[in-house]
Design a protein around this motif. Structure first.
Motif, PDB file in Angstrom:
ATOM      1  N   ARG A   1       0.830  -1.213   0.000  1.00 45.60           N
ATOM      2  CA  ARG A   1       0.000   0.000   0.000  1.00 45.60           C
ATOM      3  C   ARG A   1       0.862   1.259   0.000  1.00 45.60           C
ATOM      4  NH1 ARG A   1      -3.654  -3.119   3.319  1.00 45.60           N
ATOM      5  NH2 ARG A   1      -2.601  -2.399   5.218  1.00 45.60           N
ATOM      6  N   ALA A   2       1.921   1.235   0.797  1.00 49.31           N
ATOM      7  CA  ALA A   2       2.816   2.400   0.846  1.00 49.31           C
ATOM      8  C   ALA A   2       3.459   2.648  -0.513  1.00 49.31           C
ATOM      9  CB  ALA A   2       3.872   2.203   1.923  1.00 49.31           C
ATOM     10  N   ALA A   3       3.857   1.565  -1.191  1.00 49.65           N
ATOM     11  CA  ALA A   3       4.471   1.706  -2.516  1.00 49.65           C
ATOM     12  C   ALA A   3       3.470   2.253  -3.521  1.00 49.65           C
ATOM     13  CB  ALA A   3       5.011   0.358  -2.980  1.00 49.65           C
ATOM     14  N   LEU A   4       2.243   1.746  -3.466  1.00 47.30           N
ATOM     15  CA  LEU A   4       1.209   2.224  -4.391  1.00 47.30           C
ATOM     16  C   LEU A   4       0.906   3.706  -4.173  1.00 47.30           C
ATOM     17  CD1 LEU A   4      -1.360  -0.717  -4.411  1.00 47.30           C
ATOM     18  CD2 LEU A   4       0.085   0.002  -6.306  1.00 47.30           C
ATOM     19  N   LYS A   5       0.831   4.113  -2.913  1.00 46.68           N
ATOM     20  CA  LYS A   5       0.546   5.520  -2.617  1.00 46.68           C
ATOM     21  C   LYS A   5       1.661   6.425  -3.127  1.00 46.68           C
ATOM     22  CE  LYS A   5      -2.467   4.816   1.382  1.00 46.68           C
ATOM     23  NZ  LYS A   5      -2.631   4.965   2.857  1.00 46.68           N
ATOM     24  N   GLU A   6       2.901   5.984  -2.954  1.00 46.85           N
ATOM     25  CA  GLU A   6       4.033   6.791  -3.422  1.00 46.85           C
ATOM     26  C   GLU A   6       4.017   6.917  -4.946  1.00 46.85           C
ATOM     27  OE1 GLU A   6       8.935   6.794  -3.245  1.00 46.85           O
ATOM     28  OE2 GLU A   6       7.778   5.431  -1.980  1.00 46.85           O
ATOM     29  N   MET A   7       3.732   5.812  -5.633  1.00 49.57           N
ATOM     30  CA  MET A   7       3.683   5.853  -7.098  1.00 49.57           C
ATOM     31  C   MET A   7       2.485   6.651  -7.590  1.00 49.57           C
ATOM     32  SD  MET A   7       4.916   2.038  -8.250  1.00 49.57           S
ATOM     33  CE  MET A   7       3.766   1.186  -7.167  1.00 49.57           C
ATOM     34  N   ALA A   8       1.347   6.526  -6.901  1.00 47.64           N
ATOM     35  CA  ALA A   8       0.169   7.304  -7.285  1.00 47.64           C
ATOM     36  C   ALA A   8       0.447   8.796  -7.160  1.00 47.64           C
ATOM     37  CB  ALA A   8      -1.026   6.904  -6.420  1.00 47.64           C
ATOM     38  N   LEU A   9       1.155   9.177  -6.101  1.00 44.90           N
ATOM     39  CA  LEU A   9       1.527  10.581  -5.932  1.00 44.90           C
ATOM     40  C   LEU A   9       2.443  11.035  -7.063  1.00 44.90           C
ATOM     41  CD1 LEU A   9       1.513  13.133  -4.159  1.00 44.90           C
ATOM     42  CD2 LEU A   9       3.465  12.178  -2.927  1.00 44.90           C
ATOM     43  N   ASP A  10       3.359  10.173  -7.460  1.00 47.68           N
ATOM     44  CA  ASP A  10       4.315  10.488  -8.522  1.00 47.68           C
ATOM     45  C   ASP A  10       3.603  10.718  -9.857  1.00 47.68           C
ATOM     46  OD1 ASP A  10       7.110   8.671 -10.048  1.00 47.68           O
ATOM     47  OD2 ASP A  10       6.503  10.754 -10.154  1.00 47.68           O
ATOM     48  N   VAL A  11       2.772   9.758 -10.272  1.00 47.82           N
ATOM     49  CA  VAL A  11       2.124   9.885 -11.586  1.00 47.82           C
ATOM     50  C   VAL A  11       1.057  10.982 -11.578  1.00 47.82           C
ATOM     51  CG1 VAL A  11       2.641   7.523 -12.286  1.00 47.82           C
ATOM     52  CG2 VAL A  11       0.506   7.990 -11.066  1.00 47.82           C
ATOM     53  N   ALA A  12       0.405  11.195 -10.424  1.00 49.23           N
ATOM     54  CA  ALA A  12      -0.576  12.285 -10.336  1.00 49.23           C
ATOM     55  C   ALA A  12       0.117  13.635 -10.504  1.00 49.23           C
ATOM     56  CB  ALA A  12      -1.324  12.236  -9.003  1.00 49.23           C
TER      57      ALA A  12
END
Length: 360
Positions: A267-278
């Motif tokens: 979940r932490a990895a997904l949130k970090e990547m979601a922040l990046d692509v957003a």
């Protein structure tokens, strides 16, 4: 030469194809997506279903509660893609200057068809017969309706196509653009996400008219986007059509030091990547109609799964929730993962996006 831009947008495309192919569905609330008794989301909703506030990316169970009489239909993406190709071929018969931005919408630059001696508003008005002919061809050959907007730039043409849906044909003249924009919410301007909209509201700027009347303070909320925000509020947009056929995408990946299936770590990895692509979406002022997740297992087997939406995602939260949904839908975390990634594609200007609400 006066600049004349059209925006063609199919009306409730997926659901309309289903109603066309199944006459018993016509006039009824059709919901394309997973059944309401299964974990899944709505891909598209007919206008009859939208009256019950059913929207794309909504959990199917929620849609079932809102619209008990809804007819749930599994999506047939191959059929929709084939229909899209047929529609785009029709557009090509009118002009080669086409930017297809999704499976069911496109911009057309028809400036070359205008008399170079005409004033811009006269040239825009002269494009009405072509827009009507495009709508007629799509209706007669495909059995579907489209809405078309005509104006002097992409921003206004897109707003115009949304104005009188379904089956609309709307013109925004250059002389009328300021008045047309005034009552619209600031979120109608592409690039204005929920955070920016909240910041603008804190300054008392709720409508585009408020932005038109404002002379300072935008930089504190919108940063480098402030100058473009002012331009859009005045109805100005210098973007040219992107005529390239290259598919554009944004992605981020995380390779773990040690293979893991620990949910908090994933979940932490997904949130970090979601922040990046957003953040990348925000820099370019676009949203994504397609969200993909990628996983690689300990034996290097790699899988990808994606979902196509009717409305673009733009925020970290939306992207994170869709990624979580895809992982759960296809049960991708069956063992330790070596890599996980998020990809976004079908990038569009998100003028009329809505905040997605997913029960994940």
């Amino acid at each position: 030469m006066p600049r004349v831009i059209m925006h063609m947008d199919m009306d409730a495309f997926f659901a309309s194809v289903e109603q066309r192919d199944n006459p018993e569905y016509r006039g009824k609330p059709v919901i394309v997506g997973s059944p309401p008794d299964q974990r899944g989301v709505v891909c598209a909703a007919s206008y009859e279903a939208r009256k019950f506030k059913v929207r794309s990316a909504m959990p199917s169970r929620t849609a079932g509660r809102l619209c008990p009489a809804g007819i749930f239909v599994r999506p047939r993406m191959e059929v929709y893609r084939a229909e899209s190709a047929r529609i785009m071929r029709i557009l090509q018969e009118f002009t080669p200057m086409i930017e297809q931005v999704s499976v069911d919408e496109a911009y057309l630059d028809v400036s070359a068809h205008a008399d170079p001696d005409l004033e811009v508003d006269a040239a825009i008005d002269a494009a009405r017969p072509m827009a009507a002919a495009i709508k007629r061809r799509i209706r007669e050959e495909c059995g579907l309706t489209a809405s078309v907007g005509i104006s002097a730039n992409k921003f206004l043409a897109k707003l115009a196509s949304d104005f009188q849906k379904p089956d609309g044909l709307t013109v925004i003249f250059d002389r009328d653009k300021i008045a047309f924009l005034r009552p619209l919410p600031v979120s109608a301007i592409h690039g204005v996400g929920p955070v920016t909209a909240q910041g603008l509201e804190s300054l008392g700027l709720r409508t585009i008219g408020d932005l038109q009347d404002s002379t300072q303070g935008l930089e504190a909320v919108a940063g480098s986007f402030a100058a473009r925000l002012r331009e859009r509020a005045m109805g100005n947009d210098g973007r040219e059509l992107d005529l390239s056929e290259e598919r554009k995408s944004i992605s981020a990946e995380n390779t773990f030091l040690n293979d893991t299936d620990a949910r908090p770590v994933l979940r932490a990895a997904l949130k970090e990547m979601a922040l990046d692509v957003a953040g990348t979406l925000g820099k370019h002022g676009v949203g994504a109609m397609t969200v993909q997740v990628k996983v690689r297992y300990s034996d290097f087997t790699t899988l990808t799964r994606q979902i196509r939406l009717e409305e673009p995602v733009t925020t970290e939260r939306e992207i994170y929730r869709m990624a979580c949904y895809l992982l759960a839908r296809d049960r991708l975390v069956t063992g330790p993962l070596r890599l996980i990634g998020i990809g976004l594609s079908t990038l569009v200007a998100p003028e009329q996006r809505r905040q997605l609400r997913l029960g994940i």
